[in-house]
Structures are given as structure tokens and as C-alpha cells.
Design an enzyme around this catalytic site. Structure first.
Site, short mmCIF file in Angstrom:
data_model
loop_
_atom_site.label_atom_id
_atom_site.label_comp_id
_atom_site.label_asym_id
_atom_site.label_seq_id
_atom_site.Cartn_x
_atom_site.Cartn_y
_atom_site.Cartn_z
CB ALA A 10 -0.93 0.00 1.21
N GLY A 14 0.96 1.13 -4.96
CA GLY A 14 -0.23 0.35 -4.57
C GLY A 14 -1.42 1.26 -4.28
NE ARG A 82 14.50 2.25 -11.18
CZ ARG A 82 14.78 2.72 -12.38
NH1 ARG A 82 16.04 2.82 -12.78
NH2 ARG A 82 13.81 3.09 -13.20
CG ASN A 120 10.56 -2.47 -11.47
OD1 ASN A 120 10.42 -3.08 -12.54
ND2 ASN A 120 10.12 -1.23 -11.29
NE ARG A 151 7.76 6.58 -17.06
CZ ARG A 151 8.12 5.69 -16.14
NH1 ARG A 151 8.80 4.60 -16.48
NH2 ARG A 151 7.84 5.89 -14.88
CG HIS A 175 9.86 -2.17 -16.75
ND1 HIS A 175 9.56 -1.07 -17.52
CD2 HIS A 175 9.69 -1.76 -15.46
CE1 HIS A 175 9.22 -0.06 -16.73
NE2 HIS A 175 9.30 -0.46 -15.48
N1 APR Z 1 4.27 -7.53 2.42
C1 APR Z 1 3.44 -6.49 2.15
N2 APR Z 1 3.90 -5.26 1.89
C2 APR Z 1 5.21 -5.06 1.90
C3 APR Z 1 6.13 -6.10 2.20
C4 APR Z 1 5.61 -7.37 2.47
N3 APR Z 1 6.41 -8.41 2.75
N4 APR Z 1 7.38 -5.57 2.14
C5 APR Z 1 7.26 -4.27 1.83
N5 APR Z 1 5.95 -3.96 1.69
C6 APR Z 1 5.35 -2.67 1.40
C7 APR Z 1 6.06 -1.51 2.08
O1 APR Z 1 5.71 -1.42 3.45
C8 APR Z 1 5.56 -0.32 1.26
O2 APR Z 1 4.43 0.29 1.82
O3 APR Z 1 5.44 -2.35 0.00
C9 APR Z 1 5.22 -0.96 -0.10
C10 APR Z 1 6.05 -0.40 -1.25
O4 APR Z 1 5.70 0.92 -1.39
P1 APR Z 1 6.78 2.05 -1.70
O5 APR Z 1 7.97 1.91 -0.82
O6 APR Z 1 6.06 3.36 -1.73
O7 APR Z 1 7.27 1.68 -3.19
P2 APR Z 1 6.47 1.86 -4.56
O8 APR Z 1 6.83 3.15 -5.17
O9 APR Z 1 5.04 1.54 -4.37
O10 APR Z 1 7.15 0.73 -5.44
C11 APR Z 1 6.96 -0.64 -5.15
O11 APR Z 1 6.79 -1.20 -7.45
O12 APR Z 1 7.14 0.10 -9.33
C12 APR Z 1 7.69 -0.84 -8.47
O13 APR Z 1 10.04 -0.37 -8.56
C13 APR Z 1 8.90 -0.31 -7.76
O14 APR Z 1 9.60 -2.42 -6.92
C14 APR Z 1 8.97 -1.21 -6.59
C15 APR Z 1 7.50 -1.49 -6.27
#
Ligand code: APR
Length: 308
Positions: A10, A14, A82, A120, A151, A175
Site C-alpha cells: 500500500a 499500490g 529504486r 521490479n 511515456r 522493463h
Molecule cells: N508484504 C506487504 N507489503 C510489503 C512487504 C511485504 N512483505 N514488504 C514491503 N511492503 C510494502 C512496504 O511497506 C511499502 O508500503 O510495500 C510498499 C512499497 O511501497 P513504496 O515503498 O512506496 O514503493 P512503490 O513506489 O510503491 O514501489 C513498489 O513497485 O514500481 C515498483 O520499482 C517499484 O519495486 C517497486 C515497487
């Protein structure tokens, strides 16, 4: 019965996926995150936006995978994004463990679901999900191509001063920075791009498309893109739930198409209620074929690192 979509992770992508999806009013939504309160808080906030829009969508959030029971679609975005200077491949090992858990935990509650992956390195995480769930390949696919293509379309529309509605771009391959923007199949109102834009400007657009995610990472400094990735996932979920038979570039399992096998890779595919229905094979130039092979070798190398 209403459709149900569960989004694992989330965070930025998400929650933004949920945001775009809620506006479509096509499914109830569940957000799951490992961080206590995060998914619940975002779900509550989004739920409270629905009366403004007049949309009857139930949005729930939490840490408990039981909330996801009987989902029609599972979207996996959980994982690390990233940071500046990192490639998507640098996320491989950390995200593999997170995606593996998300896939196993959701499958027990929703054995009939379609899986759409966003974490990713995308093609590798999609392959991993397919392997650990044991689902038919048609029911597991990844979002990347719609994002890369939108894009490119943004840059083309800007360059020509035309409506984005007239621009149709197609980006295939893994990708990563070796993705393959197709400049003669991509078109503006039916006219191939390489007839519309001088070669040097087109080369610059191709390069900016390949590095499009990195450009945003270096501006944000604390995460990666989320609006365009989120809407791209919402588009794919809609294609599935509405059984649209939509043709879009996405990461699908290849069995000989484009001369490639045994990997998930960005190709044009038709999707509907049962997932991937078919893969289209575009006529490619020698150069494009060579570029695809190079990109595929990179994906295969990373898949091998997981020892699945
Ligand atoms: N189970 C559930 N959620 C998790 C877990 C897990 N085991 N580990 C991490 N998370 C959650 C984190 O707590 C965080 O809220 O996944 C979420 C990732 O969100 P962001 O850090 O905001 O990253 P985001 O920009 O959403 O990118 C997530 O998508 O586009 C790809 O490269 C990006 O690999 C990355 C992924």
C-alpha cells in the site's frame, strides 16, 4: 456479485493503483501492507473520497491476508522502490523474497485469481510469481509496457504538438534500460513515427523513454514513479474484469514467440477475463530483433540468479 481486487503493498504505487481503480467503480478493493496501520489508513481515506465522486466501492485495508479472500485479481506492488543511481535489477534479491511471500499468502485465499505484477525488476518478479503459485502462465502477467509506451507517447505528443489521443506508441522488451521502443510501428494518426519526426529527435525520444523511470527517480530522490504505473495497472485490471480482449504491451510468458522461450518479457498480448489470450508477433526489423534478444538475455540472466 461484485468483483474484488486486492493490492499487495500500500505504498506509492499500490495506493495510487487503488485510487485510479476506485474511480472506475468496477470492483471492491483491498489494500494489504506489512506496515501496521498503513493500508488501513489509506483505505479509510480513499473510502471517504467515494461520496464526493458518487462511487459505490468498498475499500478495506490491513495486514491480514484473509481480507483478500476470493479476489478476482491480485496486484503485487510490495517491495522496495529504486533510489537515485540504482537500476531496477539492483532490487532483485530483496524484492524476490517479498514477492514470493505475497504470492503464496494470496494464493491460499484466492486460488482462482489473475495476478498482475508491478514490483521490479518486473519481468523477473512476474516469472517468480508464476513459478511459486504454479498457476497457468496465462493467469500471471506483469505491467510495464503500458507505462513505457505512455511515456513515449507523452514525449511524441509534446514534440509534435498533437493530442495524446492521436499518438500510439509500442515499447517491447524487458522493463529496463534495454527496452525496445518501436519507431516504425508506433504512429501518429496512422503515420509511422519515423515518417513524422527527424531521426535525431526520434533517437532522443527513444533514449528518454528508456531512461524514463530513472529520470523520475532522480527528481524524486526518495522513490520511483507511481501515477503512471498505477493507472497502467488499473487499465489492465479493467481489461480483465470487463473481459475486453484488450491488446496491450505487457510482460507475458514466452514459448517461442519472437524466437524466445522460458522467460516473462514485454510483448503485445491480448487480455480478458481469463488472462492472457494470445500474444501478437509484430514484424520487426533486424535491429529491433537484435535489441530484443539483448534485452531478453538480461532478463534470463536475472531469472537464473533466483535458482528457481
Ligand atoms: N508484504 C506487504 N507489503 C510489503 C512487504 C511485504 N512483505 N514488504 C514491503 N511492503 C510494502 C512496504 O511497506 C511499502 O508500503 O510495500 C510498499 C512499497 O511501497 P513504496 O515503498 O512506496 O514503493 P512503490 O513506489 O510503491 O514501489 C513498489 O513497485 O514500481 C515498483 O520499482 C517499484 O519495486 C517497486 C515497487
Amino acid at each position: 456479485m461484485r468483483s474484488k481486487v486486492s493490492i499487495i503493498g500500500a505504498g506509492m504505487t499500490g495506493a495510487t493503483t487503488a485510487h485510479w481503480l476506485a474511480q472506475l467503480e468496477i470492483a471492491d478493493i483491498v489494500l494489504i501492507d506489512v506496515v501496521e496501520g498503513l493500508a488501513q489508513g489509506k483505505a479509510l481515506d480513499l473510502q471517504q473520497a467515494m461520496p464526493v465522486l458518487g462511487k459505490d466501492v468498498k475499500i478495506q485495508g490491513g495486514t491480514d491476508y484473509a481480507l483478500t479472500a476470493n479476489s478476482d485479481v491480485i496486484v503485487i506492488t510490495a517491495g522496495l522502490p529504486r533510489k537515485p543511481g540504482m537500476s531496477r535489477d539492483d532490487l532483485l534479491m530483496a524484492n524476490a523474497e517479498i514477492v514470493r511471500q505475497a504470492a503464496i499468502n494470496t494464493l491460499q485465499y484466492s486460488p482462482q485469481a489473475i495476478y498482475i505484477i508491478l514490483t521490479n525488476p518486473l519481468d523477473v518478479m512476474t516469472y517468480l510469481t508464476w513459478k511459486v503459485t504454479g498457476l497457468p502462465a496465462a493467469r500471471v502477467f506483469g505491467q510495464a509496457g503500458i507505462l513505457d509506451s505512455t511515456r513515449m507517447a507523452t514525449f511524441v505528443a509534446e514534440e509534435l504538438g498533437v493530442s495524446v489521443e492521436n499518438v500510439h506508441c509500442y515499447v517491447l522488451g524487458g522493463h529496463g534500460d534495454e527496452m525496445v521502443p518501436l519507431v516504425h510501428i508506433s504512429n501518429v494518426a496512422g503515420v509511422p513515427l519515423d515518417h513524422m519526426i527527424p531521426a535525431d529527435k526520434l533517437a532522443a525520444i527513444v533514449e528518454r523513454t528508456r531512461k524514463g523511470g530513472g529520470e523520475i527517480v532522480s527528481l524524486l530522490k526518495m522513490g520511483s514513479a507511481f501515477y503512471a504505473p498505477g493507472v497502467a495497472v488499473a487499465k489492465m485490471v479493467e481489461a480483465v474484469l470487463r473481459d475486453k480482449h484488450l491488446i496491450a504491451p505487457l510482460s507475458a510468458y514466452l514459448q517461442g514467440e519472437y524466437g524466445l522461450s522460458g522467460i516473462y518479457f514485454g510483448v503485445p498480448a491480448q487480455i480478458g477475463r481469463n488472462g492472457v489470450e494470445k500474444i501478437l508477433e509484430y514484424p520487426l526489423t533486424e535491429n529491433e530483433q537484435a535489441a530484443l534478444r539483448k534485452s531478453a538475455a538480461n532478463v534470463a540472466e536475472n531469472i537464473a540468479k533466483l535458482n528457481l
